[in-house]
Design a protein around this motif. Structure first.
Motif, short mmCIF file in Angstrom:
data_model
loop_
_atom_site.label_atom_id
_atom_site.label_comp_id
_atom_site.label_asym_id
_atom_site.label_seq_id
_atom_site.Cartn_x
_atom_site.Cartn_y
_atom_site.Cartn_z
N ASN A 188 0.82 -1.22 0.00
CA ASN A 188 0.00 0.00 0.00
C ASN A 188 0.85 1.27 0.00
N ASP A 218 -6.70 1.99 1.53
CA ASP A 218 -5.84 3.11 1.86
C ASP A 218 -4.46 2.88 1.27
N CYS A 248 -1.68 10.20 1.90
CA CYS A 248 -2.60 9.06 2.01
C CYS A 248 -3.82 9.32 1.13
N TYR A 249 -4.15 8.33 0.30
CA TYR A 249 -5.32 8.40 -0.56
C TYR A 249 -6.21 7.19 -0.30
N ARG A 250 -7.47 7.36 -0.55
CA ARG A 250 -8.41 6.24 -0.56
C ARG A 250 -8.61 5.85 -2.03
N ARG A 266 -8.56 12.08 -1.52
CA ARG A 266 -7.87 12.50 -0.29
C ARG A 266 -8.65 13.64 0.34
#
Length: 387
Positions: A188, A218, A248-250, A266
């Motif tokens: 990730n 994530d 951090c991105y979804r 984000r």
């Protein structure tokens, strides 16, 4: 229990036999440097079988280049000028395929004339009578170079038809480097000079105030390389650090057939942003495994019908490729580099979008934009296509 390879994986395995540039780029990225980061594998793609087949294809082509080089060397000894003329003809043909101008045609014509008239030219220079005794030998060496490269092309076609057919199982992972690739491709944390490597080109970006990221994976994006304590690199050097903080991105994947549209979201307080990437299907040239019929003769005909001009390249560059393979460039062990991923195997094998596929992508991006309004959750977007 053996794992069945997806169509995308099979096609890119076949690319290792069909495309020399693809094969060498994959091996240079993933096997030459033990500390190199790995781009994420999008969708159901698995990079490990691709690397294994690229390694096998390299061994197979090394034998081919060795045999061709030996034939060329023997031809130089037995009939020097005719073999040189043959190489000139091949060089002019390759040049013509890239430029389509008059110069390559002149070169090929000159090579053919030399090939045919060499005995008379030698007799004219030396003042001796014409000796045609070496002509069959020289022509046989010329024909043998084509027979060798064509034979190895057919051998590759047999591998594609039998081991890379639909429903083929992935080979076992029995090497520490391949085990690392199998784990790292699904990590990730993405570290590269291009933030969203592995998921295609960035199609659109837009701010989304008040964004509420939906359920998804994530992921972290950062330029640089992995921290020394990262579980993805058990043997990283102590000097390796991430050059900037990771964001951090979804990640939510919207997959339609073989096209992968990915939304990276984000939310940072009141500020939000959306990044949409598009990954096209695998190029049509690499789908030969699904087109080859059964039977050796039919397989040979199908294998030789693809990229026929590269048969001349295989003959012409065989000695050079053999030298490069036997004398790889050494790395200095005391020099630290940026060990982030440089390319994605899945992106490297992608082809262009057709007109209809482009329309499908635009439709998905438009629906995504309309539904990602403030206070709108992404789970309302065509849930049957969210994986």
């Amino acid at each position: 229990m053996a794992t069945i390879m997806s169509n995308t994986t099979r096609y890119l395995c076949a690319a290792g036999y069909l495309d020399t540039r693809f094969r060498e780029a994959v091996l240079r990225e993933l096997t030459r440097d033990p500390y190199r980061g790995v781009a994420p594998s999008a969708g159901d793609f698995d990079v490990v079988p691709v690397v294994r087949h690229c390694l096998r294809a390299r061994r197979l082509m090394a034998y081919r280049d060795l045999l061709v080089s030996l034939v060329i060397a023997a031809g130089m000894v037995l009939d020097f000028w005719r073999m040189v003329s043959w190489l000139v003809v091949l060089g002019g043909f390759v040049w013509f395929r890239h430029s389509r101008r008059g110069g390559p045609v002149v070169v090929m014509t000159l090579g053919v004339l030399l090939m045919v008239k060499v005995p008379w030219l030698e007799a004219l220079v030396s003042g001796q009578p014409v000796d045609l005794g070496t002509m069959p030998v020289g022509m046989s060496a010329i024909a043998l170079t084509l027979v060798v490269v064509a034979g190895f092309r057919v051998r590759s076609g047999v591998i594609l038809a039998k081991r890379l057919r639909a429903g083929a199982a992935a080979p076992p992972v029995d090497d520490p480097r391949l085990d690392y690739l199998a784990r790292a491709q699904h990590g990730n944390l993405t570290l590269s000079k291009r933030a969203f490597i592995g998921w295609g080109e960035v199609r659109e970006t837009w701010p989304a105030p008040g964004l509420e990221p939906p359920e998804g994976t994530d992921v972290f994006v950062a330029p640089g390389v992995l921290e020394p304590t990262s579980p993805l690199l058990d043997h990283a050097r102590p000097v390796i650090t991430v050059t900037e903080g990771a964001r951090c991105y979804r990640r939510v994947v919207l997959q339609d057939d073989e096209i992968i549209v990915t939304a990276f979201l984000r939310a940072d307080g009141r500020y939000g942003e959306v990044v949409v990437t598009v990954l096209p299907p695998v190029a049509d040239d690499y789908r030969l495994a699904d087109l080859l019929p059964r039977g050796l003769v039919k397989i040979a005909r199908g294998a030789l019908s693809v990229r026929r001009e590269e048969l001349a390249v295989d003959v012409l560059l065989a000695p050079l490729r053999l030298v490069r393979l036997l004398a790889p460039k050494a790395r200095r062990p005391d020099v630290a580099h940026d060990y982030g991923a440089r390319l994605s195997v899945r992106e490297l094998g992608a082809g262009p979008l057709t007109c209809l596929q482009e329309l499908d992508v635009q439709r998905q991006v438009t629906q995504l934009r309309e539904r990602l309004q403030p206070r709108t959750r992404l789970t309302q977007i065509i849930p049957e296509k969210i994986h």
